[in-house]
Design a protein around this motif. Structure first.
Motif, PDB file in Angstrom:
ATOM      1  N   THR A 177       2.909   6.018  -0.769  1.00 30.36           N
ATOM      2  CA  THR A 177       2.113   5.767   0.434  1.00 30.36           C
ATOM      3  C   THR A 177       0.809   5.054   0.092  1.00 30.36           C
ATOM      4  OG1 THR A 177       3.058   7.779   1.396  1.00 30.36           O
ATOM      5  CG2 THR A 177       1.142   6.836   2.488  1.00 30.36           C
ATOM      6  N   ALA A 178       0.180   5.459  -1.008  1.00 29.96           N
ATOM      7  CA  ALA A 178      -1.074   4.817  -1.410  1.00 29.96           C
ATOM      8  C   ALA A 178      -0.846   3.364  -1.798  1.00 29.96           C
ATOM      9  CB  ALA A 178      -1.709   5.581  -2.574  1.00 29.96           C
ATOM     10  N   GLY A 179       0.352   3.050  -2.280  1.00 31.19           N
ATOM     11  CA  GLY A 179       0.644   1.685  -2.713  1.00 31.19           C
ATOM     12  C   GLY A 179       0.589   0.665  -1.601  1.00 31.19           C
ATOM     13  N   VAL A 180       0.749   1.097  -0.336  1.00 34.23           N
ATOM     14  CA  VAL A 180       0.727   0.132   0.776  1.00 34.23           C
ATOM     15  C   VAL A 180      -0.681  -0.123   1.286  1.00 34.23           C
ATOM     16  CG1 VAL A 180       3.067   0.713   1.504  1.00 34.23           C
ATOM     17  CG2 VAL A 180       1.136   1.928   2.526  1.00 34.23           C
ATOM     18  N   CYS A 181      -1.685   0.459   0.648  1.00 35.47           N
ATOM     19  CA  CYS A 181      -3.062   0.278   1.112  1.00 35.47           C
ATOM     20  C   CYS A 181      -3.654  -1.054   0.681  1.00 35.47           C
ATOM     21  CB  CYS A 181      -3.944   1.420   0.601  1.00 35.47           C
ATOM     22  SG  CYS A 181      -3.588   3.016   1.383  1.00 35.47           S
ATOM     23  N   THR A 182      -3.108  -1.662  -0.375  1.00 35.03           N
ATOM     24  CA  THR A 182      -3.625  -2.945  -0.848  1.00 35.03           C
ATOM     25  C   THR A 182      -2.469  -3.894  -1.140  1.00 35.03           C
ATOM     26  OG1 THR A 182      -3.605  -2.376  -3.209  1.00 35.03           O
ATOM     27  CG2 THR A 182      -5.568  -1.769  -1.944  1.00 35.03           C
ATOM     28  N   LEU A 183      -2.791  -5.162  -1.247  1.00 36.76           N
ATOM     29  CA  LEU A 183      -1.775  -6.161  -1.551  1.00 36.76           C
ATOM     30  C   LEU A 183      -1.160  -5.942  -2.925  1.00 36.76           C
ATOM     31  CD1 LEU A 183      -0.338  -8.827  -0.757  1.00 36.76           C
ATOM     32  CD2 LEU A 183      -2.269 -10.051  -1.786  1.00 36.76           C
ATOM     33  N   ILE A 184      -1.942  -5.404  -3.867  1.00 36.77           N
ATOM     34  CA  ILE A 184      -1.468  -5.240  -5.240  1.00 36.77           C
ATOM     35  C   ILE A 184      -0.959  -3.833  -5.519  1.00 36.77           C
ATOM     36  CG2 ILE A 184      -3.005  -7.029  -6.107  1.00 36.77           C
ATOM     37  CD1 ILE A 184      -4.858  -4.837  -7.123  1.00 36.77           C
TER      38      ILE A 184
END
Length: 618
Positions: A176-183
């Motif tokens: 879930t945290a991975g979708v917070c930024t482009l990278i």
């Protein structure tokens, strides 16, 4: 848009969409296009089957797809090779190096020290999720879980808590945290790259953040309320309450005088050891068939059960481990340990056998047992191809532990002291990562340029040597991205994406773009439960773009739906690599992920349908 893409639509210099003019000999061109369309769909269908069945590795499938499309004439040579020069491929490789420096130099070990001090389960869960969110937003989520997994296992075991109460939240929060930024994930980068290539639409570094933060909040709330009730208690490793699914297969030698000699298959290991099952009798490396087979001296027995039960049976039946490599014994007075080491995602061990890679001599350790979810093993353990999530029970000298810990292919799961941290290198590694992100966020340079500059800085400052930088890259992911991008090009060129989009619009289009958005999200989420998240994104992005074009709306909402759905996959342990890692370590059952992950998938689907149009209007 590049001229080689050949989409049914072209962009003029003002950025508006223009229809491609119809050729003079329309019927002949249409026939040729139909042939290419069916060839593309056939290749895609074959790729889907191979992705789902995992008959071949995903990177091999991706390269097969690119080569097949090239040989069939669907894409040109530059188009077939375009994935290797694509900015997503370069960006993902660079981020692997930046993340690898943090992991290798121990920059996150202080996190483990913080977790170890917490004595309340609810606080431990909250702090763990907060730390994972901060890290996984900028560091590859698989690498994040690889770092946190042994720390969480050590802390929970020390506090006498069941790891199964914390490991699924570890996996879900990292996704879930991975979708917070482009990278945050390679999927975000892939969606952004394909959108720029085919539609001239892209995303900034933090454009995902507002919606991503909402998703993080929902995930935290769900896991701390409903999740705490649904999360199973599989017991504490090594205690009498440990769930019996965490079993091993051991291969034991039958020496002269062993109690099992002369017994039939049904009589081994006997009523006194009913908790241990005999999987097979091996003679000269070949399984002995038939229920009336009799055990002979020199045979090897494949026994399955909890390790204490196997060890008790071994002693009682006078079986032993086959120490064929006497040179591994070393100093017989030296302390030896049993170490549990998991085969990590992207490991160089995957697909190889213990004998083929000379595992014992490489790691100075013997494999005493193998744990995997499907334990129907009927061959010598050193002939079993390893796969992600396998746990090896190793007999190794204490001095070999440090070498095992620094190997990227293995995750040491034992609750032992962590290796020492080089404070200077760890701090500098974190500064380089932060500087690369800040340079892109402030608009000083593109994220690709800043990440590559960061990689160069790591090598120049000797925070990583060039060999370590190459080792930090998961080349399977790189080849997957490079090989599968031509499929998206082919779907655009042949009209396959438009065909799928038309079918989707015919099904739900009359309900409006919001309903169509929900269908795109659901399609991506469903595919991701059964295949690679990157593979599902590649398949759906062209459809999403064609759908938006047919509806005459902005494609960004549909691209966001694809990125978020492909990057948050909770309902099966095989849907995401982080799920696979905790599946084994937490002794979970397949049904645990369905029970806990399916409601969260549905909540995210509803949330995305309601909020994506608000953050990214049609």
């Amino acid at each position: 848009m590049t001229s080689g893409c050949g989409s049914p639509h072209l962009r003029n210099r003002a950025g508006t969409m223009m229809r491609r003019p119809v050729a003079a000999h329309g019927d002949e061109d249409e026939t040729g296009d139909d042939v290419e369309l069916w060839l593309t769909l056939a290749v895609m269908a074959g790729a889907v089957v191979l992705f789902v069945t995992e008959k071949l590795r995903v990177d091999v499938v991706a390269l097969l797809v690119a080569v097949a499309l090239l040989v069939l004439g669907v894409v040109t040579l530059p188009e077939a090779l375009s994935g290797f020069s694509d900015q997503a491929t370069v960006m993902v490789a660079a981020m692997f190096v930046l993340s690898g420096a943090l992991q290798r130099n121990g920059a996150l070990v202080a996190v483990g020290d913080l977790l170890a001090r917490i004595r309340w389960p609810w606080l431990f869960l909250l702090v763990m999720m907060a730390l994972v969110t901060c890290v996984a937003a900028f560091v590859n989520n698989t690498a994040t879980v690889a770092v946190f997994l042994p720390l969480v296992l050590a802390a929970t075991t020390a506090n006498r808590w069941a790891p199964s109460k914390f490991l699924i939240p570890l996996s879900y929060m990292s996704q879930t945290a991975g979708v917070c930024t482009l990278i945050g994930t390679s999927t975000n980068l892939l969606v952004d790259s394909m959108a720029r290539e085919t539609a001239g639409v892209g995303f900034t570094l933090f454009e995902f953040a507002p919606l991503g933060i909402v998703f993080v909040g929902i995930c935290v709330l769900y896991l701390t309320t409903v999740g705490r009730v649904l999360l199973p208690d599989r017991g504490i490793p090594g205690s009498e309450t440990a769930d019996p699914i965490g079993v091993y297969v051991a291969e034991l030698l039958v020496p002269e005088g062993a109690a099992v000699i002369g017994r039939t298959r049904e009589a081994v290991p006997g009523d006194a050891h009913a908790d241990v099952a005999l999987l097979g009798i091996l003679r000269n490396g070949v399984a002995v068939r038939g229920g009336d087979a009799v055990v002979e001296a020199g045979d090897r027995l494949l026994l399955r059960g909890l390790w204490p039960d196997i060890d008790a049976a071994r002693k009682a039946l006078k079986l032993r481990f086959d120490h064929v490599a006497r040179d591994l014994d070393g100093d017989i007075s030296a302390e030896r340990l049993h170490v549990e080491a998991m085969v990590a995602p992207g490991s160089h061990l995957i697909g190889h056998t213990l004998s083929g890679m000379r595992f014992g001599h490489t790691y100075r350790a013997r494999v005493h047992g193998l744990h995997r979810r499907q334990l129907g093993i009927a061959r010598p353990l050193d002939q079993v191809p390893l796969t992600v999530g396998d746990v090896l029970l190793l007999d190794a000298p204490a001095k070999a532990i440090d070498e095992l810990r620094v190997d990227r292919g293995l995750i040491v799961m034992g609750a032992r002291a962590q290796r020492k941290v080089d404070t200077t290198k760890a701090t500098l590694s974190a500064i380089v990562m932060a500087a690369a992100i800040a340079a892109a966020a402030l608009g000083w340079m593109s994220i690709v340029a800043s990440a590559l500059l960061g990689c160069i800085a790591l090598v120049v400052l000797r925070l990583l040597d060039p060999d370590e930088a190459y080792e930090a890259i998961d080349w399977r992911v790189i080849l997957l991205l490079a090989g599968i991008i031509p499929l998206g090009i082919a779907l655009q060129k042949t009209g396959g994406a438009a065909l799928a989009a038309n079918q989707l619009i015919n099904l739900v289009g009359h309900y409006g773009p919001t309903a169509t958005l929900a269908a795109v999200y659901l399609m991506t989420s469903t595919l991701t439960e059964f295949m690679s998240n990157n593979a599902s994104a590649v398949l759906v992005v062209p459809i999403a773009l064609a759908t938006a074009d047919s509806l005459g709306v902005d494609p960004k909402p549909f691209l966001i739906a694809v990125a978020f759905a492909a990057s948050t996959s909770f309902a099966t342990p095989i849907s995401y690599q982080t799920n696979t890692m905790v599946y084994t370590a937490g002794n979970y059952r397949f049904s645990d992920f369905v029970k806990i992950g399916m409601p969260l998938n549905i909540i995210f689907l509803i949330t995305a349908t309601l909020l994506i149009p608000r953050f990214f209007p049609f």
